[in-house]
Each structure stands twice: as structure tokens, then as C-alpha cells.
Design an enzyme around this catalytic site. Structure first.
Site, PDB file in Angstrom:
ATOM      1  N   PRO A  27      -4.661 -10.701   3.854  1.00 26.99           N
ATOM      2  CG  PRO A  27      -4.170  -8.585   2.980  1.00 26.99           C
ATOM      3  CD  PRO A  27      -3.610  -9.973   3.125  1.00 26.99           C
ATOM      4  CG  MET A  28      -8.713 -12.625   2.290  1.00 24.83           C
ATOM      5  SD  MET A  28      -8.902 -14.399   2.127  1.00 24.83           S
ATOM      6  CE  MET A  28      -8.163 -14.952   3.659  1.00 24.83           C
ATOM      7  CB  THR A  29     -12.606  -7.079   2.841  1.00 24.15           C
ATOM      8  OG1 THR A  29     -11.571  -6.101   2.934  1.00 24.15           O
ATOM      9  CG2 THR A  29     -13.951  -6.444   3.068  1.00 24.15           C
ATOM     10  CD  GLN A 104      -4.632  -4.848   3.649  1.00 20.94           C
ATOM     11  OE1 GLN A 104      -5.850  -4.917   3.593  1.00 20.94           O
ATOM     12  NE2 GLN A 104      -3.851  -5.239   2.661  1.00 20.94           N
ATOM     13  CG  HIS A 170      -4.723  -2.375   1.029  1.00 22.17           C
ATOM     14  ND1 HIS A 170      -4.123  -2.627  -0.187  1.00 22.17           N
ATOM     15  CD2 HIS A 170      -5.928  -3.008   0.984  1.00 22.17           C
ATOM     16  CE1 HIS A 170      -4.935  -3.374  -0.936  1.00 22.17           C
ATOM     17  NE2 HIS A 170      -6.039  -3.619  -0.246  1.00 22.17           N
ATOM     18  CE1 TYR A 175     -10.678  -1.051  -2.547  1.00 22.29           C
ATOM     19  CE2 TYR A 175      -8.822  -2.569  -2.548  1.00 22.29           C
ATOM     20  CZ  TYR A 175     -10.188  -2.341  -2.600  1.00 22.29           C
ATOM     21  OH  TYR A 175     -11.049  -3.393  -2.712  1.00 22.29           O
TER      22      TYR A 175
END
Ligand SMILES: Cc1cc2nc3c(=O)[nH]c(=O)nc-3n(C[C@H](O)[C@H](O)[C@H](O)COP(=O)(O)O)c2cc1C
Length: 371
Positions: A27-29, A104, A170, A175
Site C-alpha cells: 500500500p502506498m499513499t 487499505q 492499516h 497511525y
């Protein structure tokens, strides 16, 4: 000669999810969702990775329906008609290309990014702390907690309704969920805090249970976890295998089918004092202790790790021999690949074809656009 990578190309099945190979896109923002709505460019970006042979695509973090669930204005929502319609286009395109995908689902807690942007309501976290001794935002009430758990469940139900193949929660990297796990950010004195990791896991356990109830028994649920925090790379939630079991087993019992064990370098042993310098990594221990399927991650095919990449460091490509070795001993089930797949949508195809020379390294410049 480089080792054969055939071991990556064995199928994998868990519950209703059937994967053609063991490679997962991490997962990549990307912060390319203006107004929080994923559009045609986002769908095309993911579709190229499906066409490139990725077994399972995990979306960038996409946030649940809470007033301050994101820390950047171009992070996509996973709620509201417009954003969900955008996500429906994404999953339809992935399926048209023969791929599989999970969103995610995320709440950024009290973290902040380098931008000056802040949500227009207070950020929320277990104890109103960004990090130990660093106040930020407000501590969640029990009503906030209940609503947040419900929002995770709603997002998971929406993922299933839209046609996604699985969902990832996540729970890593400092977070919101991880802020409950971490003693440094969870100083609550009610039933969501406590001296032990098992006590501080109650919030996550309730999120997983609610997600499980929302998606039914046969839809796989992935939970991403990390020892490290963006606030402190050396932080650890579990200092021993016993502590790790006390942390992870209740999460598996609550309904997590797959533990996605985030490390910055997949080859680093989790407890070298127990099984040596070539010992099991985090995903290896998680599988060993709980019996759950696990995903490993961290600097696959690259010389440098990803936090340094944010600081502008370029990575050279490296061979995959150490990964092959660990997968051949079935230490974990799946491997997630992050930056290498940002640089090259065809990374998987090239690995399968044995085209080591065709693989690229990673340059932070690649983050500037969605290609
Ligand atoms: C640009 C970028 C954005 C990221 N965003 C997320 C994210 O939204 N959620 C998450 O769990 N991890 C995120 N990560 C971490 C990656 O999922 C992955 O664990 C990390 O990059 C290590 O894998 P790599 O060395 O193959 O890049 C991000 C990493 C990068 C490079």
C-alpha cells in the site's frame, strides 16, 4: 547465477481469494486524489500493475468516515458516494485486467505530514498524543471509539459490496490503531488502555471483530502491523516471542486471516537472540506463533529502505536471492513490493521472465507523478 524465482509464482488461496502468484503491491499513499476522490488516473495506475502481473494489489491508504481521519487533502476517502464510485471504477478495471485488489482502510490518528494542511476539526487519538510527551489533538471518548469501529466496519462492508477481493486494515506505522497498541501514545486508564500489549490491543480486536461481522466468514481480512513507528523507528510493541503471541493471537482469533508484517528490510531477523542472525523475520515469527498466513515486505529488490527514499535517497536494484531463500523455506506466504512497483509497473513480469537486467532501481523523482 541468480536463483530461480519460480517460488514466487506458486498460486495462493485463502478463503474466497485465489491468487496466481505470491507478489503483493504494498500500500502506498500517492496523494493524487484531489478532493479525496479517486479518478481515471488512479484507476489506470493500478490497472497497469494488474496488467504487469501483480498477484494482489493493496491500495494506498484510503480513509474511513471520521471527521479527521486523514492528514493530507489528496488522500482518498473510502466513504461518500463520489469516492466510492471512483473506487468502483478502480476495482472494475483491475478485474478487467485479471487482477485482484484490496483497499487499505485507514485512520491517520494524530499524525501529521510535512504540509501545513490540517483537518478542520481536532485530530483524534487514544490519549491526545502524537508521540510520547508530544500532545496533539484530543483524546477519543468511548463514543468516538465506538463510532470509529463502526466506520471501519462500514468501509469493509463497502469494499465487499463494490467487488473488492479482500480488505486490509492499516494497523501499523504509528497511525490510529497503532497509537492504541503503543504504550507511548496510549496512556488511557479505561478498558482501551493498560500496562500490557494485550490490553492495549482491545481497540484493534474490536475493529477486526466488527470488520469480520461486516464482511461475513469467507471474505479474507488482512491486518497490517509493525513494530516500528514513524514517530520512533526503534520502537517495539513486542520484545519477545511471548509478547508477540500475546499481541497477535487475539487479533487472529478476532478474525484477521492474514497478518501483513511491515519491516523496512525483510531480511532482518526479529529475535536474533532466539534463532540467530539468519532467523525468522517479523512475518516469519507471526506465522510461526499464530499459524495465520503472513505477508512480508521491505526493500525487495532495492539497496536502500523507504524512509531514506523520502529523504531523497536513490536505491540501486539488487538481486532477489535472499528473498527466494526465505520463500523456499515457507517462512511467510506472500511478499509485498513497494517502491520497485512505483518505478516499474512491469516489475513482476520482468522477474518472471528472468530479466534481472531490465529491473530498475528507485529514484524519489518517481513519486512526482502517477505513471
Ligand atoms: C510513497 C510511499 C507511500 C507509502 N504509503 C503507505 C500507506 O499508505 N500505507 C502503508 O501501510 N504503508 C505505506 N508505505 C510503506 C510501504 O507500504 C512499504 O511498506 C515500504 O515502502 C517498504 O517497501 P519497499 O521497500 O518495497 O518500498 C508507503 C511507502 C512509500 C514509499
Amino acid at each position: 547465477m541468480a536463483a530461480s524465482t519460480d517460488v514466487f509464482f506458486r498460486p495462493f488461496r485463502i478463503k474466497s481469494l485465489d491468487l496466481p502468484n505470491r507478489i503483493v503491491m504494498a500500500p502506498m499513499t500517492r496523494t493524487f486524489a484531489p478532493e479525496g476522490i479517486p479518478g481515471a488516473a488512479n484507476a489506470a495506475y493500478y490497472r497497469r500493475r494488474a496488467e504487469g502481473g501483480v498477484g494482489l494489489i493493496l491500495s494506498e491508504g484510503t480513509v474511513i468516515d471520521r471527521p479527521a481521519s486523514r492528514n493530507h487533502p489528496n488522500i482518498p476517502f473510502f466513504h461518500g458516494d463520489a469516492a466510492l464510485a471512483g473506487w468502483k471504477t478502480v476495482i472494475d478495471e483491475i478485474h478487467a485486467a485479471g487482477g485482484k485488489m484490496a483497499p487499505q482502510i485507514w485512520h491517520t490518528g494524530s499524525t501529521k505530514t510535512a504540509t501545513d494542511w490540517v483537518p478542520d476539526v481536532d485530530v483524534e487519538s487514544p490519549s491526545g498524543l502524537l508521540a510520547p510527551g508530544r500532545p496533539r489533538g484530543v483524546a477519543m471518548t468511548e463514543q468516538d471509539i465506538e463510532a470509529t469501529i463502526a466506520a471501519f466496519a462500514k468501509a469493509a462492508a463497502d469494499a465487499k459490496r463494490l467487488g473488492f477481493d479482500t480488505v486490509e486494515i492499516h494497523g501499523a506505522h504509528g497511525y490510529l490503531i497503532d497509537q492504541f497498541f503503543w504504550a507511548g501514545t496510549n496512556t488511557r486508564e479505561d478498558g482501551y488502555g493498560g500496562a500490557t500489549i494485550a490490553e492495549r490491543s482491545r481497540f484493534a480486536v474490536e475493529v477486526v471483530k466488527a470488520v469480520r461481522a461486516a464482511v461475513g466468514p469467507d471474505f479474507p481480512v488482512i491486518l497490517r502491523l509493525s513494530q516500528w513507528k514513524q514517530q520512533d523507528y526503534s520502537a517495539r510493541l513486542a520484545a519477545t516471542p511471548d509478547e508477540m503471541a500475546a499481541w497477535l493471537q487475539p487479533l487472529v482469533d478476532a478474525g484477521a486471516d492474514v497478518l501483513h508484517c511491515s519491516q523496512r528490510r525483510f531480511w532482518e531477523p526479529e529475535f536474533p537472540e532466539v534463532d540467530g542472525e539468519n532467523g525468522l523475520n517479523f512475518a516469519g515469527w507471526a506465522k510461526e506463533l499464530t499459524g495465520a498466513a503472513t505477508i512480508s515486505v521491505g526493500s525487495v529488490g532495492l539497496s536502500g529502505e523507504f524512509i531514506a527514499a523520502f529523504g531523497g535517497e536513490t536505491s540501486q536494484r539488487t538481486d532477489l536471492d535472499k528473498l527466494v531463500e526465505r520463500m523456499e523455506r515457507d517462512e511467510f506466504d506472500l511478499i509485498a513490493v513497494g517502491r520497485a512497483l512505483i518505478s516499474d509497473a512491469d516489475w513482476v513480469k520482468k522477474v518472471q521472465a528472468g530479466d534481472g537486467e531490465g529491473l530498475k532501481g528507485f529514484s524519489p523523482a518517481a513519486l512526482a507523478e502517477l505513471v
